[in-house]
Scaffold this active site. Structure first.
Site, mmCIF file in Angstrom:
data_model
loop_
_atom_site.group_PDB
_atom_site.id
_atom_site.type_symbol
_atom_site.label_atom_id
_atom_site.label_comp_id
_atom_site.label_asym_id
_atom_site.label_seq_id
_atom_site.Cartn_x
_atom_site.Cartn_y
_atom_site.Cartn_z
ATOM 1 N N HIS A 92 0.844 -1.199 0.000
ATOM 2 C CA HIS A 92 0.000 0.000 0.000
ATOM 3 C C HIS A 92 0.881 1.252 0.000
ATOM 4 C CE1 HIS A 92 -2.911 3.052 1.102
ATOM 5 N NE2 HIS A 92 -2.243 3.306 2.211
ATOM 6 N N ASP A 121 7.919 21.499 -26.271
ATOM 7 C CA ASP A 121 8.106 20.158 -25.698
ATOM 8 C C ASP A 121 9.138 20.294 -24.602
ATOM 9 O OD1 ASP A 121 8.229 17.334 -25.229
ATOM 10 O OD2 ASP A 121 7.538 17.050 -27.286
ATOM 11 N N TRP A 157 7.612 -0.527 3.540
ATOM 12 C CA TRP A 157 8.087 0.320 2.438
ATOM 13 C C TRP A 157 9.446 0.911 2.755
ATOM 14 C CZ3 TRP A 157 9.171 5.566 1.357
ATOM 15 C CH2 TRP A 157 9.081 6.425 2.451
ATOM 16 N N SER A 191 14.033 6.104 -13.455
ATOM 17 C CA SER A 191 12.980 6.883 -14.099
ATOM 18 C C SER A 191 12.893 8.285 -13.505
ATOM 19 C CB SER A 191 11.650 6.156 -13.938
ATOM 20 O OG SER A 191 10.583 7.021 -14.217
ATOM 21 N N SER A 192 12.892 8.361 -12.170
ATOM 22 C CA SER A 192 12.721 9.661 -11.520
ATOM 23 C C SER A 192 13.878 10.594 -11.845
ATOM 24 C CB SER A 192 12.639 9.490 -10.001
ATOM 25 O OG SER A 192 11.553 8.674 -9.683
ATOM 26 N N HIS A 275 13.112 11.658 3.757
ATOM 27 C CA HIS A 275 12.464 12.897 4.137
ATOM 28 C C HIS A 275 12.289 13.872 2.981
ATOM 29 C CE1 HIS A 275 10.204 15.208 6.822
ATOM 30 N NE2 HIS A 275 10.734 16.255 6.242
ATOM 31 N N GLU A 277 11.802 13.008 0.150
ATOM 32 C CA GLU A 277 10.712 12.360 -0.583
ATOM 33 C C GLU A 277 9.346 12.905 -0.144
ATOM 34 O OE1 GLU A 277 10.574 10.248 -3.078
ATOM 35 O OE2 GLU A 277 8.451 9.770 -2.977
ATOM 36 N N TYR A 279 8.726 15.874 0.694
ATOM 37 C CA TYR A 279 8.524 17.147 0.003
ATOM 38 C C TYR A 279 8.367 16.934 -1.491
ATOM 39 C CZ TYR A 279 9.570 18.708 4.592
ATOM 40 O OH TYR A 279 9.512 18.859 5.947
ATOM 41 N N SER A 290 -1.241 26.705 -5.480
ATOM 42 C CA SER A 290 -0.817 28.091 -5.723
ATOM 43 C C SER A 290 -1.255 28.590 -7.092
ATOM 44 C CB SER A 290 0.706 28.206 -5.605
ATOM 45 O OG SER A 290 1.118 27.773 -4.339
ATOM 46 N N HIS A 324 14.721 12.979 12.221
ATOM 47 C CA HIS A 324 13.519 13.026 13.071
ATOM 48 C C HIS A 324 12.657 11.781 12.846
ATOM 49 C CE1 HIS A 324 11.234 15.585 9.857
ATOM 50 N NE2 HIS A 324 11.010 14.322 9.667
ATOM 51 N N HIS A 325 13.001 10.988 11.825
ATOM 52 C CA HIS A 325 12.350 9.679 11.676
ATOM 53 C C HIS A 325 13.008 8.656 12.589
ATOM 54 C CE1 HIS A 325 10.047 10.822 8.046
ATOM 55 N NE2 HIS A 325 11.039 11.662 7.886
ATOM 56 N N THR A 350 6.726 26.527 5.826
ATOM 57 C CA THR A 350 5.446 25.885 5.536
ATOM 58 C C THR A 350 4.306 26.788 5.992
ATOM 59 O OG1 THR A 350 6.607 23.850 6.037
ATOM 60 C CG2 THR A 350 4.250 23.687 5.699
ATOM 61 N N LYS A 353 3.693 29.692 3.630
ATOM 62 C CA LYS A 353 2.866 29.366 2.462
ATOM 63 C C LYS A 353 1.394 29.463 2.830
ATOM 64 C CE LYS A 353 5.715 26.887 -0.599
ATOM 65 N NZ LYS A 353 5.550 26.171 -1.832
ATOM 66 N N ARG A 472 1.664 0.905 14.956
ATOM 67 C CA ARG A 472 1.407 0.686 13.531
ATOM 68 C C ARG A 472 1.784 -0.734 13.127
ATOM 69 N NH1 ARG A 472 5.250 4.805 10.419
ATOM 70 N NH2 ARG A 472 4.038 4.134 8.643
#
Lengths: 649, 445
Positions: A92, A121, A157, A191-192, A275, A277, A279, A290, A324-325, A350, A353, A472
């Site tokens: 998931h 293009d 994951w 790919s990314s 992390h 990721e 963002y 925006s 922080h993870h 943040t 914004k 979890r």
């Protein structure tokens, strides 16, 4: 900088197949049908393929989520086994992050970003096609597990070592579920990175004349920042994945505990990627919001420079908060304190914004269309997710929240309430541009309200579950822990959410086939993508636009005569250069990606001959790609198309 | 008004028109939500693993920080949400005249407001940062003044159970085997009112030690020496659980912490240090273990009882008393033989009674005095133990007692590790044998 006028290819080839070429380099020219899609280099078609694949995986990931919620509806449930549950939550997350939200963002990058900067293009059209096919290859590799004996990946994951080592993840000797996960993520990384390189070069080099960086639409700015985040963060996870692959396939000891490996190393490498990721997932949605808020408030974005700068600051700080993870891994006081403070600091840009979005609405004329509803939903939900994020940044509080359902609630508020709401808003917003049809406001709003209610009913109770001590990734819980009613509510909520998503997509499908035709620029929008006919022609802009202001199209609409004069002049210039230059289609991106897919699947099966054969296809594809040459041909928009500014098409 | 062809008008009305009706509905919903809140909060935050019902200074310090974050973000939320709501309601186009109104002034922002808000955010964060920093240091290690009186234990995570060692409590091994630290499994007994340092270790995968009422979690990571400290203010019985995903049965890797008054703790320690021997309640004459009816095992069948939960610490105390009656002697003796015959002894030691065992399997010396079995999952009743012995995989899927170790020692079944098929049975326990084993194990007080 007039990108089209400076093209190196102008005048060299005035149509298809002028020079004589070996048969292997025969350029595919199909404009419709399967071959046209397999060989496409059109950024809009690539974007559509990304979008459709992403939405299919979004539904698959959603079904996995529903299975999880059914299992947790009541205590001690036996709907699925522990093993299947573990596969479900692993897949998931992996699916939603890598196969749904990231490619859906990539779909918008591909489709919208070149239109916003007035380009015809992306910089490397064939590479763009390649990025998509490689993404599809990675998605296939990740999901192959459902159909083989090994089962789907089940190590989470985040794949924490040493649970991913052979000793702990292989139920039997040939168990390759973790290898599939390792390989799939590496392929997706290719790919990314390829895609991001392309976007960066496109944004830096291919902006229409007059579009300075401080006139670039915020969505394009966020594309640029995300592309940099991907390029800087994916190498970290790639290193970790290669090391893990070496451990599993060739007996190295990076994470192998019995030989002195360090599992904590995996966590650092993973979160240095993981992390940023976050963002990578949220900034595109912030970019979309925006765009939408100014359009429907009928005002420019409040504090554009600060919004852009905040996006960049978030991206930059995002590399300094990964630990922080890991507040519960025993890092010691100083490291914990440093990462705690850095994480709090990220709340500032943040919050900025948030203030600017509200500032955009202030004194506006808010038009409550469906995209605006989703954007407002984003503001509310992302605010809640942001506040629970601040709670996590306080390390002592996080010691209780880490790996509990409180975290699950937090990141779903950020990733569904934030990223997904933003992307759903974007689909609604750009649907008339992409497909030329207008989605029904009634059904759009109905789907919004069902999704909004279902989402909150699912995830708000999870805050309480976490604070009440529910960890979890647990397939069962006992009925005496005080978690029953909140879990039941969450499960009911998840089905409401599913109904909302179902309504949303049925409405989209219906609109695609039977919807009301949309006029051009139905929202009275402000950026260049709305200045062209819908659906856009293959060459996007009949005449390269000239940009005079930040909201370029808004300016055009209010300076019609000036723009018309300019267009005529530019049309003559384009024609003098031989017409509008278009990239040629190619088979080789697809061929190279098939080589990569073949090599990966054989390698995962420890079938080295097949892997080498796949690698050979890959190398051959790259060689042919190089010798094929970029090619290109010219089209000549008609007078009507050039003069078209009033929506007739 | 935007068109909605073929849509029931009533629904349309509800969604788009009639601000009166909508505000009534909104007010009604808010009233219901507010009325439900205390009810929900109370019911949802009072479980045995609640982080709000703290019973020690570490969890208390962590909760204090949480409250600070809750207040600061809560106040900001109320302010921002009010402004957002006001802006939405005030500036929204309500009719087609609003929609077609001339565009508003195209303002681009206000640097003073923006900088002011950035400053305000920073100040708000300082309110959170100060107690955060203070409590990072406080929760990390035992305060200096308490160090001399602190108690030390080791907790070691295994897939999927916890081993607890008392490094300063030596036990005499039988047959002049020297001394060893006291070892128990799945239930950590500590002195109340004293700081306890828990050294965290693991030899397989990452686990995490979490007793929410006493302290937040710290991970057990291979090749890394972690620790945490906690203190129970009062005697009590606390639920804990592994909080880091650790494989197939992670969900059922649980444990308990029992805090006792010094005197009671000393009694417990002295008893645990002794070798095991079946204990019988001589005052009872009726056989206990011959009479129970085994329950049919189903997957994930709950193993708790509300009678136990009524007063868990008192329940724990009853578990310290002999359960077997003198009439059970024969059955216990039979179980004792079976423990050897069924090869249980290869992995599990019953110190003083069954020499053997391996370090990676739970020590069963005083298993009868523990309130739970199977890694804190099931209450230690005859029926539950019976289930566990006859169908371990149904209770805890993938556990090593059933599956054995890949490429190593076999458990209940023989597994072909190339094809993942069960090729035969190494240990089978029928109902009669299980009854005897239950009697033996539960007599080990």
């Amino acid at each position: 900088m007039d990108a089209a006028a400076q093209s190196h290819f102008t005048g060299k080839e005035a149509g298809h197949a002028v020079e004589k070429r070996p048969w292997i380099f025969t350029r595919p020219t199909a404009q419709t049908g399967l071959i046209s899609w397999l060989t496409t280099v059109d950024h809009k078609r690539v974007g559509l393929m990304y979008g459709i694949s992403a939405l299919i995986f979004f539904l698959i990931g959603g079904i996995e989520a529903l299975i999880i919620r059914v299992q947790l509806a009541v205590p001690n449930n036996t709907f699925i086994s522990h093993q299947v549950y573990n596969e479900m939550f692993t897949m998931h997350a992996t699916t939603m992050i890598f196969l749904a939200v990231m490619p859906l963002s990539a779909a918008f990058f591909n489709y919208i970003m070149p239109l916003q900067i007035g380009a015809r293009d992306v910089a490397f059209p064939r590479l763009n096609g390649f990025a998509f096919w490689v993404f599809l290859a990675g998605a296939i590799i990740l999901n192959v597990g459902w159909f083989v004996k090994s089962g789907a990946p089940d190590a989470g994951w985040f794949g924490y070592a040493p649970l991913t080592s052979k000793a702990f993840s292989n139920e039997f000797r040939a168990d390759m579920s973790t290898d599939l996960w390792v390989m799939g993520l590496q392929v997706l990384g290719v790919s990314s990175i390829v895609g991001s390189m392309n976007f960066i070069v496109t944004i830096i080099n291919m902006r229409a004349p007059g579009m300075t960086m401080m006139r670039v639409p915020v969505f394009t700015w966020m594309t640029l920042i995300v592309a940099f985040l991907i390029i800087l963060s994916f190498p970290a996870i790639t290193i970790a994945l290669v090391e893990l692959m070496m451990d599993r396939s060739f007996g190295t000891n990076f994470f192998e505990v019995s030989n002195g490996g360090l599992p904590i190393l995996w966590q650092h490498l993973f979160w240095v990627f993981g992390h940023p990721e976050v963002y990578i997932l949220i900034l595109p949605a912030m970019g979309i919001v925006s765009e939408i808020l100014p359009t429907f408030s009928r005002k420019p974005l409040f504090g554009y420079p600060i919004v852009v700068f905040s996006g960049a600051a978030i991206g930059f700080l995002g590399f300094g908060v990964w630990s922080h993870h890991m507040f519960t891994t025993g890092m010691g006081t100083v490291a914990t304190a440093a990462f705690s403070l850095a994480t709090m600091a990220i709340a500032v840009p943040t919050g900025v914004k948030m203030f600017n979005w509200i500032g955009t609405m202030w004194n506006g004329h808010l038009q409550m269309r469906t995209p605006m509803m989703f954007a407002l939903g984003f503001l509310w939900m992302f605010m809640i997710g942001g506040f629970s994020g601040v709670m996590h940044s306080a390390a002592p509080a996080d010691a209780q929240q880490q790996d509990s359902y409180f975290v699950v609630a937090h990141f779903h508020y950020v990733l569904i309430g934030g990223a997904v709401f933003g992307l759903l808003a974007g689909i609604h917003y750009w649907f008339p541009l992409i497909f030329g049809r207008q989605v029904s406001e009634f059904w759009g709003k109905l789907s919004f309200w069902i999704i909004f209610v279902g989402f909150n009913a699912t995830f708000f109770p999870m805050h309480f579950l976490g604070l009440n001590g529910m960890p979890r990734r647990t397939a069962v819980y006992d009925g005496n822990m005080g978690w029953n009613s909140a879990n039941m509510l969450a499960t009911i909520g998840s089905f409401i959410l599913a109904i909302g998503v179902g309504v949303y997509f049925v409405v989209m499908l219906y609109t695609y086939f039977k919807g009301e035709k949309s006029r051009r620029d139905p929202w009275d929008a402000r950026t260049l993508e709305w200045s062209i006919p819908n659906p856009p022609p293959a060459y996007n802009f009949a005449v390269t636009p000239t940009v005079h202001a930040r909201d370029a199209f808004w300016y055009e609409k209010h300076h019609k005569e000036e723009i018309a004069r300019e267009k005529l002049a530019h049309a003559k210039e384009d024609e003098a250069h031989g017409g509008v230059h278009m990239p040629s289609q190619s088979w080789f991106p697809l061929m190279t990606a098939i080589g990569l897919l073949t090599a990966s699947l054989f390698f995962v099966n420890h079938h080295m001959t097949g892997a080498i054969a796949g690698a050979a296809i890959l190398v051959l594809g790259v060689i042919l790609w190089a010798f094929e040459g970029p090619g290109g041909y010219h089209v000549h928009p008609s007078k009507d198309e050039i003069n078209d500014t009033d929506g007739k098409h | 008004m935007y068109a909605a062809n073929g849509v029931p008008t009533a629904l349309l009305t509800l969604m788009t028109a009639s601000p009166n009706l909508r505000s009534h509905i909104r007010r009604g919903l808010i009233a219901i939500a507010v009325a439900c809140l205390p009810l929900l909060m109370g019911g949802w935050l009072s479980g045995p693993q609640s982080t709000f019902d703290t019973k020690g200074p570490v969890a208390k310090a962590q909760l204090d920080v949480f409250y600070v974050t809750l207040w600061v973000t809560g106040i900001i939320f109320v302010i921002v949400a009010s402004v957002l709501t006001y802006a939405t309601l005030k500036f929204k186009a309500r009719n087609s005249a609003d929609e077609k109104a001339p565009v508003p002034p195209q303002g681009h922002g206000n640097p003073l407001i923006e900088l002011g808000l950035i400053g305000a955010s920073v100040i708000a964060l300082i309110f959170i940062a100060v107690p955060t920093l203070h409590n990072i240091w406080y929760t990390y290690d035992i305060p200096e003044e308490e160090k001399s009186s602190a108690y030390e234990v080791n907790a070691i995570g295994y897939q999927w159970w916890f081993k607890f060692e008392y490094p300063h409590e030596e036990v005499q091994l039988p047959n002049n085997g020297g001394t060893s630290p006291l070892i128990v499994a799945n239930e950590l007994v500590i002195p109340a009112g004293r700081a306890v340092r828990v050294n965290l270790r693991t030899f397989d995968v990452i686990h995490s030690f979490w007793v929410p009422k006493l302290a937040g979690k710290v991970d057990m990571i291979p090749n890394r020496g972690n620790h945490l400290w906690l203190k129970a203010d009062e005697p009590g019985y606390f639920w804990g659980q592994c909080a880091e995903y650790c494989g197939e049965s992670h969900a059922v890797m649980r444990f308990r912490v029992i805090a006792l008054e010094e005197a009671e703790f000393a009694v417990w320690l002295a008893k645990q240090k002794q070798g095991a021997a079946p204990a019988f309640d001589e005052s009872k004459a009726q056989p206990i273990f011959a009479g129970y009816t085994p329950i049919e095992n189903k997957r994930n069948l709950p193993g708790w009882s509300s009678e136990f939960d009524l007063s868990p610490l008192d329940s724990w105390r009853t578990f310290q008393q002999p359960a077997a009656s003198s009439a059970d002697r024969a059955l216990v003796e039979q179980g004792r033989e079976l423990f050897r015959a069924k090869n249980c002894v290869t992995c599990h030691v019953v110190r003083g009674d069954q020499p053997g065992g391996a370090p990676f399997a739970p020590d069963l010396t005083h298993i009868g005095s523990r309130t739970t079995i199977a890694g804190g999952l099931l209450e230690n009743t005859p029926q539950n133990l019976h289930r566990w012995l006859t169908d371990p995989n149904g209770v805890k899927p993938g556990n090593k007692m059933y599956r054995g170790f890949t490429g190593g020692m076999s458990g209940y079944v023989l597994v072909d590790h190339d094809t993942n098929t069960i090729t035969g049975h190494n240990i089978t326990v029928n109902d009669e044998e299980a009854r005897a084993l239950v009697a033996y194990l539960q007599s080990l007080k």
